[in-house]
Design an enzyme around this catalytic site. Structure first.
Site, PDB file in Angstrom:
ATOM      1  N   HIS A  61       0.797  -1.239   0.000  1.00 56.82           N
ATOM      2  CA  HIS A  61       0.000   0.000   0.000  1.00 56.82           C
ATOM      3  C   HIS A  61       0.825   1.282   0.000  1.00 56.82           C
ATOM      4  CE1 HIS A  61       0.879  -0.089   4.272  1.00 56.82           C
ATOM      5  NE2 HIS A  61       0.017  -1.067   4.524  1.00 56.82           N
ATOM      6  N   HIS A 152      -4.484  -0.102  -4.028  1.00 60.75           N
ATOM      7  CA  HIS A 152      -4.072  -0.655  -2.743  1.00 60.75           C
ATOM      8  C   HIS A 152      -4.090   0.368  -1.613  1.00 60.75           C
ATOM      9  CE1 HIS A 152      -3.224  -4.561  -4.369  1.00 60.75           C
ATOM     10  NE2 HIS A 152      -2.361  -4.069  -5.227  1.00 60.75           N
ATOM     11  N   ASP A 157      -9.305   1.876  -3.403  1.00 63.64           N
ATOM     12  CA  ASP A 157      -9.966   0.572  -3.494  1.00 63.64           C
ATOM     13  C   ASP A 157     -11.452   0.674  -3.145  1.00 63.64           C
ATOM     14  OD1 ASP A 157      -7.504  -0.339  -4.199  1.00 63.64           O
ATOM     15  OD2 ASP A 157      -7.225  -1.672  -2.486  1.00 63.64           O
TER      16      ASP A 157
END
Length: 200
Positions: A61, A152, A157
């Site tokens: 991430h 991510h 998302d």
């Protein structure tokens, strides 16, 4: 699908620090209103985990310990997140994971129900060979031009999942049909199985 008939619904996504069980480092909650994601009233939180972020999680991430060093701890924002989520329905991709992690961090929270775009995609698009978020984005081609951050990250998302939910919901005529296809057994909002009337 008549989107105006939908109850209050938040598309959620969480990112963790890579430990087991995970500490949260990011939470996003994006309302769906009239069949569109409403970024203007979305909630997004970055939080400093109790344990350091693993290098693997950072590679996924992009969040680092230095980036979160000045952010509030979960204990400082938990009530705010709890109040924002309220009793709305939530939706997530592979929703068991997000629901389980949020529930562990917010023990008193209980959503009205949980939609899973992974389960929904398998029911709606049975011809696909893969159902990851990336695979569904590639197949459905949702408009992600307004998506915040990058893949991510929780905000991106959640936006992508919202667009996928809206696109797949158009295959159904009513909210109850969507629920039947999208709520995993055992999670809040799952339809009650029909009882066997027996012989009498």
């Amino acid at each position: 699908m008549n989107f105006s008939s939908w109850p209050s619904l938040l598309v959620v996504d969480v990112e963790g620090n890579g430990t087991t069980p995970p500490d949260l480092v990011e939470v996003a909650a994006l309302p769906i209103r009239e069949g569109r994601p409403d970024k203007s009233t979305a909630g997004a939180w970055l939080t400093r985990p109790n344990r350091p972020i693993t290098s693997f999680a950072t590679k996924v991430h992009g969040l680092t310990n230095d980036m979160l060093a000045g952010k509030p701890t979960w204990e400082e924002i938990a009530n705010q997140v709890h109040d924002f989520l309220g009793t709305s329905w939530i939706c997530a991709h592979n929703a068991h994971v997000d629901y389980r992690v949020l529930k562990a961090h917010l023990p008193k929270w209980e959503p009205a129900g949980v939609l899973d775009t992974l389960r929904l995609a398998k029911a709606t698009l049975p011809e696909l060979t893969g159902y990851s978020l990336d695979a569904l984005i590639g197949h459905v081609q949702p408009d992600l031009s307004e998506a915040p951050a990058q893949r991510h990250r929780a905000t991106f998302d959640a936006f992508a999942t919202a667009q996928l939910l809206i696109a797949m919901a158009r295959h159904y005529n009513a909210w109850d049909q969507l629920v039947a296809a999208a709520v995993p057994p055992g999670l809040p909002g799952a339809p009650e199985p029909e009882k066997d009337p027996g012989l009498w």
